[in-house]
Scaffold this active site. Structure first.
Site, PDB file in Angstrom:
ATOM      1  N   LYS A 153      -3.883  -7.771 -10.908  1.00 43.88           N
ATOM      2  CA  LYS A 153      -2.525  -7.139 -11.106  1.00 43.88           C
ATOM      3  C   LYS A 153      -1.866  -7.424 -12.674  1.00 43.88           C
ATOM      4  CE  LYS A 153      -1.248  -4.470  -7.551  1.00 43.88           C
ATOM      5  NZ  LYS A 153      -0.847  -2.962  -7.545  1.00 43.88           N
ATOM      6  N   LYS A 249      -3.838   7.520  -2.050  1.00 39.78           N
ATOM      7  CA  LYS A 249      -2.771   6.755  -1.228  1.00 39.78           C
ATOM      8  C   LYS A 249      -2.197   7.489  -0.017  1.00 39.78           C
ATOM      9  CE  LYS A 249      -1.839   2.838  -4.342  1.00 39.78           C
ATOM     10  NZ  LYS A 249      -0.746   2.267  -4.839  1.00 39.78           N
TER      11      LYS A 249
END
Length: 330
Positions: A153, A249
């Protein structure tokens, strides 16, 4: 989807909070628990379940998703009713997955067969390293030596040092990275060059979705994956020439039904596939695992980030996720 003749159903929805092992940090903030919405649909004999995670980036909240489900519930009697009542998002995801699960239990046919998907198979998932100082991310990467695919991240300032530190700590690992829209037009090319130097395989959503056009004239020194810029199959035409891959997703696509259509449309247009998810329990990840055989990468490590998972949770050994058991879903 083959129709199923269903007895009268009852739809219930609730909020659950699942504590995380440690804070999960991205460029937009941090969380210490997975706040999920669980839907249960019963016909009096069988029960199907679905789990979704409201996506704050698009203004979703737990209360808002619960309200949407409860408002629509009185107008829903079959799976086919869903697209008429709800737009793609977390509410539709939870209901869609609950219907798939219920119909599987009613018919005795696994969801993968009813949905005409490949036979479920084990797959290596990425393991997410939360946004932190370079030395902290490097230490975390070194501490999970058995895991072969790591996802960094990133957050803008200091991302060059983060990528280099993790690569130095784990020269053996496959690395992908997610900037969560934190890069700028000025930093894009230099940071892509460093990503290439570090052998990173994929960069997710480097720029804000509103700045996608910049990617058309930017050398893709590393393949670039759309995340916030892609929701459903309808978005694919707008991504051609900008992105090399898409992150699928279920919470964005509106469930397994919408995600399957998105995968098929992306493949028809030559895009690579990552199957991703929000941070939730194994119940949220289970439907996404049915799309794993279609993917180049999967990022379904949510259960590994929890302090505890739900009963009959997915088995994950050294980063390899096994398909869900019928007791869990599908």
């Amino acid at each position: 989807m083959s129709p199923v003749r269903m007895p009268p159903i009852r739809i219930e929805a609730r909020h659950e909070a699942w504590p995380l092992r440690e804070a999960f940090v991205i460029s937009r903030g941090a969380k210490t628990a997975a706040d999920v919405v669980v839907v249960e649909i019963t016909d009096g004999t069988h029960k199907g379940r679905g789990e979704a995670v409201p996506y704050g980036r698009y203004g979703e909240t737990v209360d808002g998703v619960l309200d949407a489900i409860r408002t629509a519930a009185g107008r829903i009697s079959t799976h086919a009713d869903l697209p008429r009542e709800l737009k793609p998002g977390a509410a539709l995801n939870a209901l869609d997955c609950a219907f798939w699960d219920l119909e599987s239990k009613q018919t005795g046919i696994p969801v993968s067969k009813r949905a005409a998907l490949p036979e479920p198979a084990p797959k290596v998932t990425a393991f997410t390293l939360s946004l932190a100082a370079p030395e902290e991310m490097a230490a975390k990467a070194a501490s999970v030596a058995p895991l072969s695919l790591l996802k960094l991240k990133l957050g803008g300032d200091g991302d060059d040092a983060r990528m280099r530190a993790v690569r130095q700590a784990r020269p053996d690992a496959h690395l992908v990275a997610d900037a969560n829209e934190a890069w700028t037009a000025e930093t894009l090319t230099p940071l892509l060059a460093i990503a290439a130097e570090c052998g990173i395989e994929l960069i997710e959503q480097p720029l804000p979705a509103s700045q996608d056009s910049i990617l058309r004239d930017t050398p893709h020194l590393v393949p670039i994956c759309a995340d916030e810029s892609v929701h459903t199959a309808d978005d694919i035409p707008h991504l051609i020439g900008l992105y090399d891959a898409v992150n699928v997703k279920l919470d964005k696509a509106g469930g397994l039904t919408g995600a399957s259509s998105l995968v098929a449309e992306a493949r028809r247009n030559g895009l690579k596939i990552m199957i991703g998810s929000m941070v939730g329990t194994s119940l949220a990840v289970a439907p996404a695992m049915l799309l794993a055989p279609c993917a180049d990468w999967i990022d379904l490590d949510g259960p590994l980030l929890l302090a505890r998972d739900r009963e009959h949770g997915l088995r994950i050994d050294n980063g390899i996720v096994q398909p869900p058991s019928p007791e869990l879903w599908g």
